[in-house]
Design an enzyme around this catalytic site. Structure first.
Site, PDB file in Angstrom:
ATOM      1  N   HIS A  48       0.871  -1.404   0.174  1.00  0.00           N
ATOM      2  CA  HIS A  48       0.298  -0.054  -0.032  1.00  0.00           C
ATOM      3  C   HIS A  48       0.826   1.321  -0.056  1.00  0.00           C
ATOM      4  CE1 HIS A  48      -4.208   1.643   0.381  1.00  0.00           C
ATOM      5  NE2 HIS A  48      -3.837   2.294   1.331  1.00  0.00           N
ATOM      6  N   HIS A 103     -10.414   2.630  -1.027  1.00  0.00           N
ATOM      7  CA  HIS A 103     -10.510   2.059   0.484  1.00  0.00           C
ATOM      8  C   HIS A 103     -11.059   0.669   0.614  1.00  0.00           C
ATOM      9  CE1 HIS A 103     -10.042   4.365   4.541  1.00  0.00           C
ATOM     10  NE2 HIS A 103      -9.080   4.735   3.373  1.00  0.00           N
ATOM     11  N   ARG A 124      -7.595  15.678   1.310  1.00  0.00           N
ATOM     12  CA  ARG A 124      -6.807  15.987   2.227  1.00  0.00           C
ATOM     13  C   ARG A 124      -5.829  16.038   0.875  1.00  0.00           C
ATOM     14  NH1 ARG A 124      -8.630  13.178   5.819  1.00  0.00           N
ATOM     15  NH2 ARG A 124      -7.790  11.383   5.907  1.00  0.00           N
ATOM     16  N   GLY A 135      -2.224   7.991  -8.979  1.00  0.00           N
ATOM     17  CA  GLY A 135      -3.068   7.168  -9.078  1.00  0.00           C
ATOM     18  C   GLY A 135      -2.665   6.661  -7.417  1.00  0.00           C
TER      19      GLY A 135
END
Length: 743
Positions: A54, A100, A121, A537
């Site tokens: 991640h 997510h 954000r 991305g």
């Protein structure tokens, strides 16, 4: 876990506790060799999140390097919070997409809500004001109670967060397919506007400058969220609810406004969102990018829970937090701004010149690690890749045109398929008109927002048909980019750039890595041909449930520029008497189509072909025709083929219909999904000019005022004769009806 209870260096190694954090034996040995000693518990946790897929892209870096990332107008490519593209007049558009998925499968409301918060954000941390949110959602078949629950909660989470923060949700897509049954996808995209001089980077420059923590207090939510997002789902995943963060959109709204004010102050040196891996990634990445180090005293971190350990503080993914670097001696200027918004801003450390991340806690040094090792030196894996057996079989399988006895009934059934059906139930929950800049609301080919004070507007979309990618990931990758560009062009805009979200299964399986590689090849080729560089991305791997992978789903987010708001075009027919054209020929291509899925219950065969040079030529010709005032409406032909595209163009038109006579091989061809096609209407007086300007356009009919949708073949045989309001009712009612029905 307090320091007293934390395992010793020796225990971590001998009991292989690092494996529970997602590190392999080889990675732990590499860490030991880099730092010249055994890491403690906090340091092991820090390495585990920074070296997770991640955060490090360790499995996907070789693939990502294929993407074209530079372009004439690109101001910021991959590597910062979001990409930036120049749009003239000292303005730029900032955008990024993120996933997510894993949190949304476990806690769908908060998972989706915090996905929206995080991507917003990322955009305002660049100095941009967010102007729009989009999403791309994938669920299992909308017949099971579990899928209905996930769908309703995800949409509610997106709506709840976006509506509260006051940013319109202007578009997106929702697909339903068995492959997402145990592993839904929730991808959120944010678009912002910025003046060139306001662009900020996430860098910790200037030795001695102050490191400042801003926003919500740190809790224990989201610990190891990045690691959780880098593993497959299993029965134990439900137990990881603590790895799902909780969002507060009202806090985010204050943080957004305060940060945009702070960005105008030259005391600010650098700013970054605390996203995946929280304090760890923001501090290590900011220092690494600047060639500096950071020292922080964790006793100063605002905490909302008592007795938090260094490990917990550094790995928490509590929401609505930012890390800033402020010019030494000017801290109060910045604190005053945040206090005005009732936000906490605390000096927690300073920039050093030793390229180390040094953390103090309760008078002890609890971490001392090289920032480059954390941010840049994760191992990169070139995974084995092999073509799955089904691929050859599909290439060699001839797919016959499905037998259709009643084209009107088939059209109605297709319009009721959840993937094609109206998503009004979804977007009616979103405030898509807040801030009053939305010109084209959800439901057309792309969302469009005007840029105040100019004649310009921005068009934006998310697209991906994963069925094509399953059949042939390279061809499907090309189609995903081409369809996004088609949607942008149909709105009267020139495609600018792409942000991509690569959603795939477990990369350690050779056939999955093959899908990743091939789809990247297709995306790269399409982006080069269509001049839409990839400016950033996200990669989301390990999207598997009980060993079964999702379809390869690289979602393409694209933004385009409308030079003059007079050029804005929608899919809806405008007035009776207008001439209907179809751009592009129709072949009998049913593999992966909605018709194949509906009639046979599975997909197979050779994916529809796409010629990118033909695609580009048609897009350029159509855009020029729109800009020259020749076009009344434009709609790309996608799921459900021409029949669905033509019918959709009559919906919401207050009594208009269509009289179509078309040269096709069979009734089934109405629902073929041949690529690079458009449905366009022009005024009768522009018929010749349009036909001359767009070489591949064929006249197929007329817009009528009788509210009837009629399709005949070249011989005059009637294939469809249906009331538009009846078709529209079926299309609009499908999803609400499925949600109410008992499974």
């Amino acid at each position: 876990m307090s320091l007293l209870l934390e395992p010793s260096h020796k225990q971590i190694k001998e009991e292989k506790l690092y494996q529970q954090m997602g590190l392999s034996d080889e990675e732990f040995a590499l860490i030991e060799s880099i730092i010249g000693r055994l890491p403690n518990y906090t340091e092991t946790g820090i390495f585990s999140v920074m070296w997770s897929e991640h955060c490090s892209y360790k499995n996907s870096k070789p693939v990502l390097s294929k993407f074209p990332t530079k372009g004439e107008h690109v101001l910021q490519g991959p590597g910062e919070g979001a990409g930036i593209v120049d749009i003239g007049d000292n303005q730029a558009v900032v955008f990024k997409i993120e996933s997510h998925n894993h949190p949304s499968a476990i806690e769908p409301y908060q998972g989706a809500a915090t996905g929206v918060g995080g991507i917003i954000r990322d955009v305002f941390s660049m100095g941009a004001r967010p102007i729009a949110v989009l999403n791309s959602l994938r669920f299992g078949e909308l017949t099971s109670p579990r899928v209905k629950y996930l769908f309703e909660e995800v949409v509610a989470g997106i709506a709840g967060y976006g509506n509260c923060i006051g940013i319109p949700t202007v578009g997106g897509e929702v697909h339903f397919d068995q492959s997402y049954e145990g592993n839904p996808l929730v991808n959120a995209m944010c678009v912002g506007l910025i003046n060139h001089e306001d662009i900020k980077k996430g860098q910790a420059k200037g030795v001695g400058n102050t490191v400042m923590y801003v926003g919500a207090k740190t809790g224990r939510d989201g610990i190891h969220g990045a690691t959780f997002a880098s593993e497959e789902f299993s029965d134990e995943s439900e137990e990881k609810r603590s790895a799902v963060q909780v969002g507060d959109p009202f806090m985010e709204k204050l943080l957004l406004e305060a940060c945009l004010e702070v960005i105008k102050n030259d005391a600010l040196v650098g700013i970054q969102d605390m996203g995946a891996a929280g304090l760890t990634s923001s501090s290590a990445e900011m220092a690494s990018k600047a060639g500096s180090g950071i020292e922080m005293n964790l006793d100063l971190i605002p905490q909302r829970e008592t007795g938090m350990s260094a490990y917990e503080m550094m790995l928490s993914e509590s929401q609505e937090r930012m890390l800033l670097v402020i010019e030494k001696g000017r801290e109060q200027e910045i604190i005053d701004i945040f206090e005005k918004y009732d936000l906490e801003a605390v000096s927690v450390g300073h920039v050093t010149d030793d390229k180390m991340l040094r953390l103090l806690h309760q008078g002890e040094v609890v971490c001392e690690l090289p920032v480059d090792a954390l941010a840049e030196e994760a191992p990169v894996y070139h995974k084995p890749s092999s073509e799955p057996a089904y691929y050859r079989e599909f290439l060699e399988t001839k797919v016959e045109a499905p037998a259709i006895t009643d084209a009107a009934q088939t059209l109605k059934q297709l319009l009721q398929q959840p993937t094609i059906a109206s998503k009004e139930w979804v977007y009616d929950q979103y405030d898509y008109m807040v801030r009053t800049n939305t010109v084209v609301a959800p439901g057309s080919d792309a969302g469009v927002l005007r840029i105040r004070g100019t004649k310009k507007a921005l068009a934006m979309t998310t697209d991906c048909n994963a069925r094509y990618l399953y059949l042939d990931p390279e061809v499907g990758g090309k189609i995903a980019v081409a369809e996004a560009a088609r949607n942008i062009v149909c709105s009267g805009a020139r495609p600018l750039a792409v942000t991509d979200n690569l959603n795939f299964g477990n990369p350690e399986k050779p056939e999955i890595f093959w899908q990743i590689e091939k789809s990247a090849d297709g995306i790269s080729e399409a982006c080069r041909t269509l001049s839409t560089p990839v400016i950033g991305g996200n990669v989301s791997l390990y999207n598997e449930s009980n060993g079964t992978a999702i379809y390869p789903t690289p979602v393409i987010g694209m933004v385009g520029l409308v030079e003059d708001t007079a050029h804005i075009t929608t899919k809806s027919f405008q007035q009776a008497g207008d001439v209907i054209f179809v751009i592009g020929e129709t072949k009998e291509e049913f593999a992966g189509s909605e018709l194949q899925k509906m009639t046979e219950g599975r997909i197979y065969g050779k994916a529809p072909e796409i010629d990118l040079d033909v695609e580009l030529a048609r897009q350029e010709a159509l855009l020029a025709a729109i800009q020259n005032g020749l076009v009344q409406s434009a709609h790309d032909v996608s799921e459900g083929g021409l029949g669905v595209a033509l019918a959709e163009s009559t919906f919401g038109t207050d009594g208009l219909g269509a009289d179509i006579q078309i040269d096709l091989d069979s009734e089934a061809s109405l629902f073929s999904e041949t690529q690079s096609r458009f449905v366009v209407t022009v005024k009768p007086e522009h018929r010749e000019a349009f036909a001359a300007a767009v070489k591949d356009a064929k006249e197929v009919g007329t817009v009528t005022n009788d509210g009837v949708f009629t399709v005949k073949n070249q011989e005059g045989q009637q294939w469809i004769h249906a009331a538009v309001n009846e078709l529209e009712r079926a299309w609009k009612g499908a999803i609400p009806c499925l949600l109410k029905s008992e499974a």
